[in-house]
Design a protein around this motif. Structure first.
Motif, PDB file in Angstrom:
ATOM      1  N   GLU A  80       0.811  -1.065  -0.163  1.00  0.00           N
ATOM      2  CA  GLU A  80       0.046  -0.123   0.159  1.00  0.00           C
ATOM      3  C   GLU A  80       0.972   1.417  -0.164  1.00  0.00           C
ATOM      4  N   PHE A  81       2.038   1.211   0.688  1.00  0.00           N
ATOM      5  CA  PHE A  81       2.686   2.343   0.889  1.00  0.00           C
ATOM      6  C   PHE A  81       3.447   2.710  -0.344  1.00  0.00           C
ATOM      7  N   LEU A  82       3.890   1.671  -1.058  1.00  0.00           N
ATOM      8  CA  LEU A  82       4.544   1.672  -2.157  1.00  0.00           C
ATOM      9  C   LEU A  82       3.806   2.335  -3.421  1.00  0.00           C
ATOM     10  N   ALA A  83       2.567   2.082  -3.300  1.00  0.00           N
ATOM     11  CA  ALA A  83       1.581   2.352  -4.303  1.00  0.00           C
ATOM     12  C   ALA A  83       1.297   3.731  -3.968  1.00  0.00           C
ATOM     13  N   ARG A  84       1.532   4.593  -3.058  1.00  0.00           N
ATOM     14  CA  ARG A  84       1.337   5.945  -2.950  1.00  0.00           C
ATOM     15  C   ARG A  84       2.238   7.017  -3.629  1.00  0.00           C
ATOM     16  N   PRO A  85       1.820   8.127  -4.131  1.00  0.00           N
ATOM     17  CA  PRO A  85       2.646   8.768  -5.022  1.00  0.00           C
ATOM     18  C   PRO A  85       3.845   9.417  -4.300  1.00  0.00           C
ATOM     19  N   HIS A  86       4.841   9.541  -5.283  1.00  0.00           N
ATOM     20  CA  HIS A  86       6.380   9.896  -4.855  1.00  0.00           C
ATOM     21  C   HIS A  86       6.154  11.136  -4.032  1.00  0.00           C
ATOM     22  N   GLY A  87       6.737  11.197  -2.764  1.00  0.00           N
ATOM     23  CA  GLY A  87       6.779  12.615  -2.074  1.00  0.00           C
ATOM     24  C   GLY A  87       5.685  12.457  -0.798  1.00  0.00           C
ATOM     25  N   HIS A  88       4.896  11.361  -0.767  1.00  0.00           N
ATOM     26  CA  HIS A  88       3.993  11.259   0.333  1.00  0.00           C
ATOM     27  C   HIS A  88       4.667  10.397   1.302  1.00  0.00           C
TER      28      HIS A  88
END
Length: 105
Positions: A95-103
């Motif tokens: 789930e965390f890997l799928a978040r946009p860069h910089g989040h």
């Protein structure tokens, strides 16, 4: 057994990075990871147990960034104490890997 008071190593393979005597964090997640780990050492597992896992993780990949080894050791401690299922850890990781860069939360 959890520790009533956690004393960090000042030297050795498990010693957290320091700058001018203070703990050194390069990103907000590292500071949060440290805080969560210290809270868990007072409630779920001992710092001595965590430290052993950390030394194993640092030893298996000496060039890996320190706080990445810390995170892996925390996952090991949580899985070994049955505080968190490894499948849940992996699902959250994805789930965390799928978040946009910089989040960073």
């Amino acid at each position: 057994m959890p520790d009533a008071e956690v004393l960090l190593d000042a030297e050795g393979p498990a010693a957290p990075p320091r700058a001018n005597g203070e703990l050194a964090f390069d990103a907000p997640w590292e500071r949060r990871l440290f805080g969560v780990t210290m809270a868990l050492c007072q409630r779920v597992f001992s710092y001595a147990d965590f430290r052993e896992r950390l030394m194993v993780r640092v030893g298996e990949a000496p060039t890996r960034p320190y706080w990445r080894s810390w995170a892996a050791a925390l996952e090991d401690a949580l899985a070994d104490t049955c505080a968190l299922d490894p499948g849940v850890i992996e699902a959250r990781h994805q789930e965390f890997l799928a978040r946009p860069h910089g989040h960073d939360h």
